[in-house]
Design a protein around this motif. Sequence first.
Motif, PDB file in Angstrom:
ATOM      1  N   LEU A 125       0.855  -1.183   0.000  1.00  0.00           N
ATOM      2  CA  LEU A 125       0.000   0.000   0.000  1.00  0.00           C
ATOM      3  C   LEU A 125       0.893   1.236   0.000  1.00  0.00           C
ATOM      4  O   LEU A 125       1.699   1.418   0.914  1.00  0.00           O
ATOM      5  CB  LEU A 125      -0.888  -0.015   1.246  1.00  0.00           C
ATOM      6  CG  LEU A 125      -1.777   1.178   1.491  1.00  0.00           C
ATOM      7  CD1 LEU A 125      -2.875   1.225   0.449  1.00  0.00           C
ATOM      8  CD2 LEU A 125      -2.373   1.093   2.877  1.00  0.00           C
ATOM      9  N   GLU A 126       0.755   2.048  -1.019  1.00  0.00           N
ATOM     10  CA  GLU A 126       1.525   3.290  -1.086  1.00  0.00           C
ATOM     11  C   GLU A 126       0.735   4.365  -0.361  1.00  0.00           C
ATOM     12  O   GLU A 126      -0.293   4.837  -0.856  1.00  0.00           O
ATOM     13  CB  GLU A 126       1.808   3.672  -2.528  1.00  0.00           C
ATOM     14  CG  GLU A 126       2.742   2.697  -3.218  1.00  0.00           C
ATOM     15  CD  GLU A 126       3.059   3.112  -4.644  1.00  0.00           C
ATOM     16  OE1 GLU A 126       2.917   4.313  -4.974  1.00  0.00           O
ATOM     17  OE2 GLU A 126       3.434   2.227  -5.415  1.00  0.00           O
ATOM     18  N   LEU A 127       1.204   4.746   0.800  1.00  0.00           N
ATOM     19  CA  LEU A 127       0.471   5.701   1.640  1.00  0.00           C
ATOM     20  C   LEU A 127       0.335   7.073   0.983  1.00  0.00           C
ATOM     21  O   LEU A 127      -0.639   7.773   1.208  1.00  0.00           O
ATOM     22  CB  LEU A 127       1.127   5.815   3.002  1.00  0.00           C
ATOM     23  CG  LEU A 127       1.041   4.552   3.864  1.00  0.00           C
ATOM     24  CD1 LEU A 127       1.860   4.729   5.133  1.00  0.00           C
ATOM     25  CD2 LEU A 127      -0.397   4.234   4.199  1.00  0.00           C
ATOM     26  N   ALA A 128       1.307   7.464   0.174  1.00  0.00           N
ATOM     27  CA  ALA A 128       1.237   8.765  -0.490  1.00  0.00           C
ATOM     28  C   ALA A 128       0.036   8.833  -1.435  1.00  0.00           C
ATOM     29  O   ALA A 128      -0.572   9.890  -1.608  1.00  0.00           O
ATOM     30  CB  ALA A 128       2.521   9.032  -1.254  1.00  0.00           C
ATOM     31  N   ASN A 129      -0.320   7.700  -2.038  1.00  0.00           N
ATOM     32  CA  ASN A 129      -1.459   7.669  -2.963  1.00  0.00           C
ATOM     33  C   ASN A 129      -2.786   7.424  -2.254  1.00  0.00           C
ATOM     34  O   ASN A 129      -3.838   7.661  -2.832  1.00  0.00           O
ATOM     35  CB  ASN A 129      -1.253   6.580  -4.018  1.00  0.00           C
ATOM     36  CG  ASN A 129      -0.051   6.872  -4.896  1.00  0.00           C
ATOM     37  OD1 ASN A 129       0.392   8.011  -4.991  1.00  0.00           O
ATOM     38  ND2 ASN A 129       0.478   5.842  -5.513  1.00  0.00           N
ATOM     39  N   HIS A 130      -2.723   6.907  -1.024  1.00  0.00           N
ATOM     40  CA  HIS A 130      -3.948   6.551  -0.305  1.00  0.00           C
ATOM     41  C   HIS A 130      -3.934   7.136   1.108  1.00  0.00           C
ATOM     42  O   HIS A 130      -4.145   6.435   2.079  1.00  0.00           O
ATOM     43  CB  HIS A 130      -4.084   5.022  -0.219  1.00  0.00           C
ATOM     44  CG  HIS A 130      -4.096   4.335  -1.541  1.00  0.00           C
ATOM     45  ND1 HIS A 130      -5.197   4.331  -2.363  1.00  0.00           N
ATOM     46  CD2 HIS A 130      -3.138   3.654  -2.201  1.00  0.00           C
ATOM     47  CE1 HIS A 130      -4.924   3.659  -3.465  1.00  0.00           C
ATOM     48  NE2 HIS A 130      -3.678   3.239  -3.391  1.00  0.00           N
ATOM     49  N   THR A 131      -3.738   8.445   1.212  1.00  0.00           N
ATOM     50  CA  THR A 131      -3.649   9.053   2.547  1.00  0.00           C
ATOM     51  C   THR A 131      -4.993   9.029   3.270  1.00  0.00           C
ATOM     52  O   THR A 131      -5.050   8.789   4.468  1.00  0.00           O
ATOM     53  CB  THR A 131      -3.154  10.515   2.462  1.00  0.00           C
ATOM     54  OG1 THR A 131      -3.976  11.229   1.549  1.00  0.00           O
ATOM     55  CG2 THR A 131      -1.709  10.579   2.049  1.00  0.00           C
ATOM     56  N   CYS A 132      -6.081   9.280   2.560  1.00  0.00           N
ATOM     57  CA  CYS A 132      -7.398   9.339   3.211  1.00  0.00           C
ATOM     58  C   CYS A 132      -8.121   8.001   3.168  1.00  0.00           C
ATOM     59  O   CYS A 132      -8.869   7.670   4.085  1.00  0.00           O
ATOM     60  CB  CYS A 132      -8.264  10.402   2.544  1.00  0.00           C
ATOM     61  SG  CYS A 132      -7.584  12.060   2.726  1.00  0.00           S
ATOM     62  N   ASP A 133      -7.910   7.233   2.104  1.00  0.00           N
ATOM     63  CA  ASP A 133      -8.689   6.013   1.934  1.00  0.00           C
ATOM     64  C   ASP A 133      -7.845   4.746   2.089  1.00  0.00           C
ATOM     65  O   ASP A 133      -8.073   3.753   1.425  1.00  0.00           O
ATOM     66  CB  ASP A 133      -9.387   6.027   0.581  1.00  0.00           C
ATOM     67  CG  ASP A 133      -8.405   6.066  -0.581  1.00  0.00           C
ATOM     68  OD1 ASP A 133      -7.224   6.399  -0.350  1.00  0.00           O
ATOM     69  OD2 ASP A 133      -8.816   5.756  -1.709  1.00  0.00           O
ATOM     70  N   GLU A 137      -8.476   0.755   0.750  1.00  0.00           N
ATOM     71  CA  GLU A 137      -7.521   0.030  -0.096  1.00  0.00           C
ATOM     72  C   GLU A 137      -7.152  -1.313   0.520  1.00  0.00           C
ATOM     73  O   GLU A 137      -7.072  -2.323  -0.174  1.00  0.00           O
ATOM     74  CB  GLU A 137      -6.270   0.884  -0.344  1.00  0.00           C
ATOM     75  CG  GLU A 137      -5.211   0.219  -1.181  1.00  0.00           C
ATOM     76  CD  GLU A 137      -5.654  -0.154  -2.593  1.00  0.00           C
ATOM     77  OE1 GLU A 137      -4.975  -1.002  -3.201  1.00  0.00           O
ATOM     78  OE2 GLU A 137      -6.663   0.384  -3.091  1.00  0.00           O
ATOM     79  N   ILE A 138      -6.947  -1.343   1.830  1.00  0.00           N
ATOM     80  CA  ILE A 138      -6.637  -2.617   2.498  1.00  0.00           C
ATOM     81  C   ILE A 138      -7.838  -3.562   2.396  1.00  0.00           C
ATOM     82  O   ILE A 138      -7.684  -4.751   2.112  1.00  0.00           O
ATOM     83  CB  ILE A 138      -6.220  -2.389   3.961  1.00  0.00           C
ATOM     84  CG1 ILE A 138      -4.858  -1.700   4.000  1.00  0.00           C
ATOM     85  CG2 ILE A 138      -6.185  -3.703   4.733  1.00  0.00           C
ATOM     86  CD1 ILE A 138      -4.381  -1.312   5.372  1.00  0.00           C
ATOM     87  N   LEU A 139      -9.042  -3.042   2.576  1.00  0.00           N
ATOM     88  CA  LEU A 139     -10.252  -3.855   2.442  1.00  0.00           C
ATOM     89  C   LEU A 139     -10.376  -4.409   1.022  1.00  0.00           C
ATOM     90  O   LEU A 139     -10.728  -5.572   0.819  1.00  0.00           O
ATOM     91  CB  LEU A 139     -11.483  -3.032   2.804  1.00  0.00           C
ATOM     92  CG  LEU A 139     -12.821  -3.772   2.728  1.00  0.00           C
ATOM     93  CD1 LEU A 139     -12.841  -4.946   3.685  1.00  0.00           C
ATOM     94  CD2 LEU A 139     -13.964  -2.818   3.020  1.00  0.00           C
ATOM     95  N   ARG A 140     -10.054  -3.596   0.018  1.00  0.00           N
ATOM     96  CA  ARG A 140     -10.087  -4.044  -1.380  1.00  0.00           C
ATOM     97  C   ARG A 140      -9.126  -5.212  -1.599  1.00  0.00           C
ATOM     98  O   ARG A 140      -9.457  -6.199  -2.256  1.00  0.00           O
ATOM     99  CB  ARG A 140      -9.731  -2.888  -2.321  1.00  0.00           C
ATOM    100  CG  ARG A 140      -9.865  -3.248  -3.806  1.00  0.00           C
ATOM    101  CD  ARG A 140      -9.256  -2.182  -4.699  1.00  0.00           C
ATOM    102  NE  ARG A 140      -7.810  -2.130  -4.611  1.00  0.00           N
ATOM    103  CZ  ARG A 140      -6.973  -2.989  -5.216  1.00  0.00           C
ATOM    104  NH1 ARG A 140      -7.443  -3.976  -5.929  1.00  0.00           N
ATOM    105  NH2 ARG A 140      -5.676  -2.852  -5.103  1.00  0.00           N
TER     106      ARG A 140
END
Length: 169
Positions: A125-133, A137-140
């Motif tokens: 998981l790239e946190l920079a691309n998924h800061t809010c969601d 993303e982990i659920l996906r």
Amino acid sequence: METLNKKTKRIKVRGTGTFNPADNSFGFEPFQEGPSTQKDVKSCAGGGKSWLTTGSDPSRMISLKCKASSPDPYSDLVSQFKALTKGLKPKKPVTQTDSLRVVSESGLQCWLDEAKGEVTYTGKLELANHTCDWQAEILRQVQLVVRRLPASEKFNKVINTIKKGDKKV
């Protein structure tokens, strides 16, 4: 009485040679004499070598060697490394082999080890691309695991074998 022909091995020794022209004599004084700094020396085909250093803080050392003209230098070095480290066993597998991988997509990878009856999965998981969601993303990725594994014939085969009781893990 039999005499055995013993071959003597030539050893190179560093030192200082002196010549005295007054009496035409030659003298040699070696330097840095002492006990060997290497023990348990092992070598393999191709020129690789492993050893333990001596001293107050011993270290395990490995030296690999291949010719510059080798058609596959990586393979040569890897085979030497494997030969020199076959007595060493990792606590955990360094990497999972591609032959065991059953899922590889969107930052998610799953490996199935039939012999052990284990599934290993990793998600990236790239946190920079998924800061809010990041939670979404982990659920996906978890949903991908749940959907993709049953589509794998290998996975179904192992699950069915365990269900039947043929193989206990």
